[in-house]
Design a protein around this motif. Structure first.
Motif, PDB file in Angstrom:
ATOM      1  N   LEU A 287      27.923   7.530  11.833  1.00 33.67           N
ATOM      2  CA  LEU A 287      26.959   8.534  12.132  1.00 33.67           C
ATOM      3  C   LEU A 287      25.360   7.925  11.984  1.00 33.67           C
TER       4      LEU A 287
ATOM      5  N   MET B 183      29.111   6.068  16.831  1.00 34.17           N
ATOM      6  CA  MET B 183      29.896   7.242  15.961  1.00 34.17           C
ATOM      7  C   MET B 183      31.304   6.731  16.613  1.00 34.17           C
TER       8      MET B 183
ATOM      9  N   SER C 160      34.851  12.640  12.538  1.00 34.13           N
ATOM     10  CA  SER C 160      33.414  12.615  12.925  1.00 34.13           C
ATOM     11  C   SER C 160      32.937  13.909  13.003  1.00 34.13           C
TER      12      SER C 160
ATOM     13  N   ILE D 150      29.689  15.222  11.418  1.00 38.60           N
ATOM     14  CA  ILE D 150      28.216  15.936  11.990  1.00 38.60           C
ATOM     15  C   ILE D 150      27.999  17.098  11.666  1.00 38.60           C
TER      16      ILE D 150
END
Length: 501
Positions: free
Chosen positions: A148, A294, A300, A304
């Motif tokens: 990220l 990313m 993931s 986020i």
């Protein structure tokens, strides 16, 4: 903890350099002399007649706290061992000689005075501020693990285009932004890695390389001011400002950012102008290419969403009623339950910083709980001191020390003392905005110290690129530091007099 970050080789080289500088075999005699100085000073303060201190009703326990405080100060300033090791020693010495769980012949309450509760000393490691640190570390680890941070860097730098001056501005602003939420060492390492291909594009005879290389430590150091978790001195200041048994101001994460974030942006823009004037580019354009990004997948997405929800909750703490310490535990829970972080990732938390801060809290706890602070206040006429003198002296001492030793150690030493002094002065601090002006001013001074390569890890990392001379770093560091403290002190004074903090 940094092996998961871009630019780990720079961080590793920095730590090896620091270790060799401090523990080189050729310096064994010098180190032995330092140890002797610390031992003699500590024993002298421990055993000298109580009346020599000039503090009314000084107990044996309070005298031991003074000696342990001096021990910590000398150990941190002389850097005989790592800062966190000194903090562990502080906690253990207090437990053995100052608490109701100490060595029996040494802690006879009838002879030495009221003892400290051992649970209170141990609890300094579980202070809510420590939880805030851990939450911040976990958030940073998860962001890096899923890519990220690299993705954000790519997206955020893209709008700045390819004009050399704008690329410099982009690196300053993005590095500053990252440093508000991620370790400034990790941020500097990552951003310097992104700059490596850029350096190869610039002509060796030009000064543009120096400008870009210096932009990273300057932005990393200044960016930490923007949030309570940006740098340890901020979090230490927040502890004493929000202490229920002390000032109890209830200063929130969003409230801190409300006045510190604009200050950081202004300082970064001034730094941009300064770097362009001192080290102008001869090449007009730069092609910026950042590898990595990313990772795709469920984890993931979790990172986020959790990252932005956590930041939103921090900013809206006054609306939600959830304080920043509790919010910091939310990403920890979410990442643990979803498998984003595992037990190996927990090993990457920067425990040395946490122990460093805990030792400082233990010193503050000992000063207050033993009654030493109250006795000192009654014996020394702090209320007669000039408010402006307290602010200037506190900031100047913090700035000077932070250029040579850890700014965390400096803040851990100064914050409890200044909290006591400011409390003793009462309403007399109103002309400069009250106690928050002094404590936040000290935190600003700590982040403004960036004169030498050894002043901060980001400075050392930039210096390791061999593109920056120490003289160049000192010139920029002195100017930026003076501007930072002038504007920072002015801002907190204004906010304090308007009763906004």
């Amino acid at each position: 903890m940094f092996h998961i970050y871009e630019g780990f080789h720079l961080v590793d080289a920095y730590h090896q350099m620091r270790h060799k500088r401090k523990y080189h075999p050729d310096d064994s005699t010098k180190r032995a002399v330092k140890i002797i100085i610390v031992v003699l000073a500590t024993l002298l303060l421990w055993n000298m007649p109580a009346e020599w201190y000039g503090i009314h009703n000084l107990t044996v326990i309070q005298q031991r706290v003074i000696a342990i405080f001096a021990f910590a100060t000398l150990m941190w300033v002389l850097e005989i061992v790592s800062s966190w090791a000194t903090s562990v020693a502080v906690i253990v010495l207090m437990l053995l000689f100052c608490t109701d769980s100490g060595i029996l012949p040494m802690v006879n309450e009838e002879e030495v005075g009221p003892l400290l509760p051992y649970k209170g000393v141990m609890a300094t490691f579980a202070d809510p501020v420590i939880m805030l640190f851990i939450g911040g570390f976990v958030l940073a680890i998860a962001a890096t693990k899923t890519g990220l941070d690299a993705q954000l860097a790519k997206v955020l730098l893209k709008p700045f285009g390819s004009k050399s001056e704008m690329v410099l501005l982009g690196f300053l602003l993005i590095t500053g932004l990252f440093s508000m939420f991620v370790s400034n060492t990790a941020t500097a390492a990552m951003m310097l890695t992104f700059l490596t291909p850029v350096f190869r594009q610039l002509p060796p005879e030009g000064k543009g390389r120096i400008s870009l290389a210096l932009s990273i430590p300057v932005a990393a150091n200044l960016g930490g001011m923007g949030t309570p978790i940006g740098t340890p001195p901020n979090t230490i200041a927040l502890k004493y400002l929000n202490d229920p048994e002390g000032l109890n101001l209830g200063l929130g994460f969003g409230q801190w950012m409300m006045f510190m974030f604009p200050l950081v942006i202004v300082l970064l823009l001034i730094s941009w102008w300064l770097l362009l004037k001192m080290f102008p580019f001869t090449q007009k354009t730069i092609e910026l290419k950042i590898d990595g990004g990313m990772k795709k997948g469920f984890q993931s997405t979790v990172v986020i969403v959790t990252f932005f929800v956590t930041v939103a909750l921090w900013l809206l703490d006054r609306v939600t009623g959830i304080n920043s310490y509790t919010v910091a535990m939310i990403p920890f829970m979410v990442f643990a339950l979803t498998g984003v972080i595992n037990k190996r990732d927990l090993e990457q938390i920067n425990w040395s910083v946490i122990w460093m801060v805990a030792g400082g809290f233990a010193l503050g706890y000992g000063l207050n709980k033993s009654g030493l602070a109250e006795n000192a206040v009654e014996s020394i006429p702090f209320a007669e001191f000039s408010p402006l003198l307290i602010l200037i002296l506190g900031g100047a001492i913090c700035y000077l020390l932070s250029n040579f030793i850890s700014n965390s150690a400096t803040a851990a030493l100064l914050m409890p003392i200044l909290a006591i002094v400011c409390g003793a002065m009462g309403d007399k601090l109103d002309p400069i905005g009250g106690t928050p002006t002094v404590l936040i001013g000290v935190a600003i001074a700590a982040s403004s110290a960036m004169i030498l390569p050894i002043s901060t890890p980001p400075n050392a990392l930039a210096f390791s690129t061999n593109l920056v001379k120490q003289s160049d770093m000192s010139k920029v560091g002195i100017i930026v530091g003076i501007v930072s403290m002038t504007l920072g002190f002015g801002l907190v004074y204004l906010m304090g007099t308007l009763h906004l903090i």
